[in-house]
Design a protein around this motif. Structure first.
Motif, PDB file in Angstrom:
ATOM      1  N   UNK A 108      44.959  32.004  42.281  1.00 36.80           N
ATOM      2  CA  UNK A 108      44.559  33.334  41.832  1.00 36.80           C
ATOM      3  C   UNK A 108      44.473  33.284  40.313  1.00 36.80           C
ATOM      4  N   UNK A 109      43.296  33.574  39.785  1.00 36.86           N
ATOM      5  CA  UNK A 109      43.104  33.505  38.337  1.00 36.86           C
ATOM      6  C   UNK A 109      41.885  34.339  37.976  1.00 36.86           C
ATOM      7  N   UNK A 165      39.186  34.953  42.589  1.00 33.75           N
ATOM      8  CA  UNK A 165      38.852  35.138  41.177  1.00 33.75           C
ATOM      9  C   UNK A 165      38.647  36.614  40.879  1.00 33.75           C
ATOM     10  N   UNK A 166      39.542  37.173  40.076  1.00 40.43           N
ATOM     11  CA  UNK A 166      39.425  38.585  39.682  1.00 40.43           C
ATOM     12  C   UNK A 166      39.947  38.706  38.264  1.00 40.43           C
ATOM     13  N   UNK A 226      47.672  40.471  47.211  1.00 40.24           N
ATOM     14  CA  UNK A 226      46.557  39.570  47.524  1.00 40.24           C
ATOM     15  C   UNK A 226      47.041  38.397  48.387  1.00 40.24           C
ATOM     16  N   UNK A 227      48.254  37.920  48.083  1.00 38.43           N
ATOM     17  CA  UNK A 227      48.827  36.849  48.914  1.00 38.43           C
ATOM     18  C   UNK A 227      49.059  37.365  50.332  1.00 38.43           C
ATOM     19  N   UNK A 228      49.593  38.584  50.421  1.00 36.69           N
ATOM     20  CA  UNK A 228      49.883  39.154  51.740  1.00 36.69           C
ATOM     21  C   UNK A 228      48.607  39.255  52.576  1.00 36.69           C
ATOM     22  N   UNK A 288      37.723  33.223  48.366  1.00 36.86           N
ATOM     23  CA  UNK A 288      38.101  34.289  49.295  1.00 36.86           C
ATOM     24  C   UNK A 288      37.783  35.628  48.655  1.00 36.86           C
ATOM     25  N   UNK A 289      37.292  36.531  49.487  1.00 41.19           N
ATOM     26  CA  UNK A 289      37.013  37.879  48.990  1.00 41.19           C
ATOM     27  C   UNK A 289      38.065  38.810  49.567  1.00 41.19           C
ATOM     28  N   UNK A 290      38.969  39.202  48.730  1.00 45.86           N
ATOM     29  CA  UNK A 290      40.078  40.032  49.218  1.00 45.86           C
ATOM     30  C   UNK A 290      39.924  41.435  48.663  1.00 45.86           C
TER      31      UNK A 290
END
Lengths: 250, 313
Positions: free
Chosen positions: B39-40, B63-64, B78-80, B169-171
């Protein structure tokens, strides 16, 4: 004015030499000195300082465990907490259960800041503050070495592996303390006498209506592997020779 | 797909070696490899480094802009969102993982196993308690995701040589705005290696007497290409910054060679170095507890020994 809730865990004193029971069922705690977890003592000290500089109106100390925890709460009251709450249970309490219990008390007390030690020196879990913040859906500022309160926010300096990180969080929030935040005050005898008159409310954990039974099983305990006894060398020459012998000098 | 998800630690540009150590812990849990999530705000370089490690099944990037700094309250949800597909969620037991992982576990409604030092079975792990003075074997019941941090000093980093695929991944989860990163202040460690990954670490104590006197240790460290650590008292005294502290509440390290100069060996410090390959103790007090665990001891005055070592090496 802000209200601060401080967690005080009763743990084996940090000076006690820990021994694992011969049957592996745990560590020896019978007859050993018990104290407030040192990180929690720092949390209480910080809460008192925040109150003393006018950024809070009340400091409430809370503990979870057997009725023996009243000793640590009385010490907290003698340090200067205004009142105390004991959530009494004989159950082994895991961090997620502790967080659930604290959340119940937060619902009732509506504190602006919850101050906890970053870890307890018995189980070394380092979880409860973060879990509470998650369940409460509020910010967490862990491993604090400096806290500044201003207009409904806290600026917290955190001790992280890369150095010192500063974050700003909206209140209410959970803050967990690191060692260099402050040096807790000593308790004076008159304060111990005064503390006996301060309110200490005991609530049975069963009355909270939440499941606090442990998820994990501690299968066995053992003493850590010992390192083999080494050698003593006489001078720097011998030291360098010994290091070369082990091929440790590039 | 893999059963194990590892949360990558990085500084925005480079992957931290702690991730390679988590992969080593994950190997017995799923022989087919682990998924690593990055995540970055800019994932590409970090993801490529992760994909090059052996034992990686797949690298997932999220990526956000909000992920520019590792703020636990922002990263955790986001991990969840990803975790439901996995049996294990692992992160290093560094300040990054210690801050983040319990928040992930609580959002998932499960407990956390902190500081795994060995994997004893699919649901059984050893971990240290009481500053490492006892080790407990913990069992996690069937039917729940195992969320854990990995005591990085207990595991060797996996080697390079992987060629994992990278997928984005699109979260879509709501992220809180209640927590803001302000700044990171790091002490100047010169060009010295990182304390947690260095092969050689020299450690000094309060008795060096001042920030300036630590200079003689830095000189020796530079000669030996070593990192420098310190006891809590030296940090408390203000001689060195907090990120140099080694011990129960500081860094747990496992260099090939650890040289303790003047450190008496409080139990809280020893727990941070017990996994070192070779421990050398130099202390003018021959009765200091550090000699109990040292492989090589030298009774002597630091202000004589350090300059002499520097001259001879």
């Amino acid at each position: 004015m802000d209200k601060i809730l401080v967690g005080l865990k009763r743990v084996v004193d940090y000076n006690v030499r820990i021994r694992v029971k011969s049957d592996g069922s745990g560590v020896v705690t019978d007859g050993v000195k018990m104290s407030i977890n040192p990180f929690d003592e720092i949390a209480l000290e910080e809460a008192l300082r925040i109150k003393e500089r006018g950024d809070a109106s009340e400091v409430i100390a809370i503990s979870i465990g057997s009725s023996d925890c009243q000793q640590q709460l009385r010490t907290g009251l003698a340090m200067g907490a205004d009142r105390a709450i004991l959530i009494e249970t004989s159950q082994e309490i895991e961090p997620l259960a502790a967080a659930g219990i604290l959340l119940k008390i937060i619902d009732k007390e509506q504190p602006d800041i919850v101050l906890l030690g970053k870890q307890a020196i018995d189980d070394d879990n380092n979880q409860t503050g973060q879990m509470l913040a998650a369940l409460w859906e509020r910010p967490q500022a862990t491993f604090a070495s400096k806290i500044e309160i201003s207009e409904g926010t806290a600026s917290v300096t955190r001790e992280v592996d890369a150095g010192l990180e500063v974050i700003n969080v909206d209140l209410p929030a959970v803050i967990t303390t690191d060692l260099r935040l402050n040096e807790p005050r000593y308790v004076k005898l008159p304060d111990i006498m005064k503390a006996k008159k301060k309110p200490l409310e005991v609530i049975n954990a069963d009355e909270l209506g939440i499941d606090i039974s442990p998820q994990f099983t501690a299968v066995s305990h053992e003493a850590p592997a010992e390192r083999e006894k080494g050698i003593i060398v006489d001078d720097v020459d011998a030291l360098i020779a010994a290091l070369k012998d082990k091929d440790l000098l590039g | 797909m893999s059963k194990v998800l590892i949360i990558a630690e990085h500084d925005g540009t480079n992957l931290n070696q702690s991730t390679a150590r988590c992969l080593s812990c994950a190997q017995p849990l799923d022989a087919s490899g682990a998924d690593v999530v990055v995540l970055a705000s800019q994932c590409t370089a970090i993801a490529e480094q992760a994909a090059g490690l052996s034992g990686v099944a797949r690298v997932i990037t999220v990526e956000r802009a909000e992920n520019e700094h590792a703020v636990a309250a922002i990263i955790a949800p986001q991990i969840v969102a990803l975790a439901s597909d996995y049996d294990y969620v692992l992160a290093p037991s560094t300040t990054f993982g210690k801050d983040l992982t319990p928040r992930v576990a609580a959002l998932m409604g499960v407990g956390q196993v902190s500081d795994i030092m060995s994997v004893e079975g699919p649901r059984q792990f050893k971990r240290p308690i009481y500053a490492g003075n006892a080790v407990v074997l913990v069992e996690v019941p069937e039917g729940q995701t195992i969320v854990a941090t990995v005591r990085v000093a207990s595991f060797r980093p996996v080697a390079a040589g992987g060629q994992a695929t990278i997928t984005a991944a699109d979260i879509s989860v709501d992220l809180p705005a209640h927590t803001r990163f302000v700044e990171l202040k790091s002490g100047d460690s010169g060009d010295r290696p990182d304390l947690q990954t260095a092969k050689v670490v020299l450690s000094g104590w309060r008795g060096l007497g001042s920030e300036e006197n630590f200079g003689i240790l830095y000189q020796l460290a530079d000669r030996m290409n070593a990192a420098v650590g310190a006891s809590r008292a030296a940090v408390d005294a203000g001689y060195v910054p907090n990120e140099m502290q080694v011990g129960q509440t500081g860094k747990i390290i496992a260099p090939d060679l650890y040289m303790a100069f003047g450190i008496s060996g409080a139990i809280q410090h020893l727990t941070g170095i017990k996994d070192a390959g070779t421990i050398v103790a130099i202390n003018k007090d021959g009765e200091a507890p550090i000699f109990e665990i040292a492989d090589i001891g030298l009774v002597g005055d630091l202000f004589d020994v350090i300059p002499e070592l520097e001259k001879r090496l």
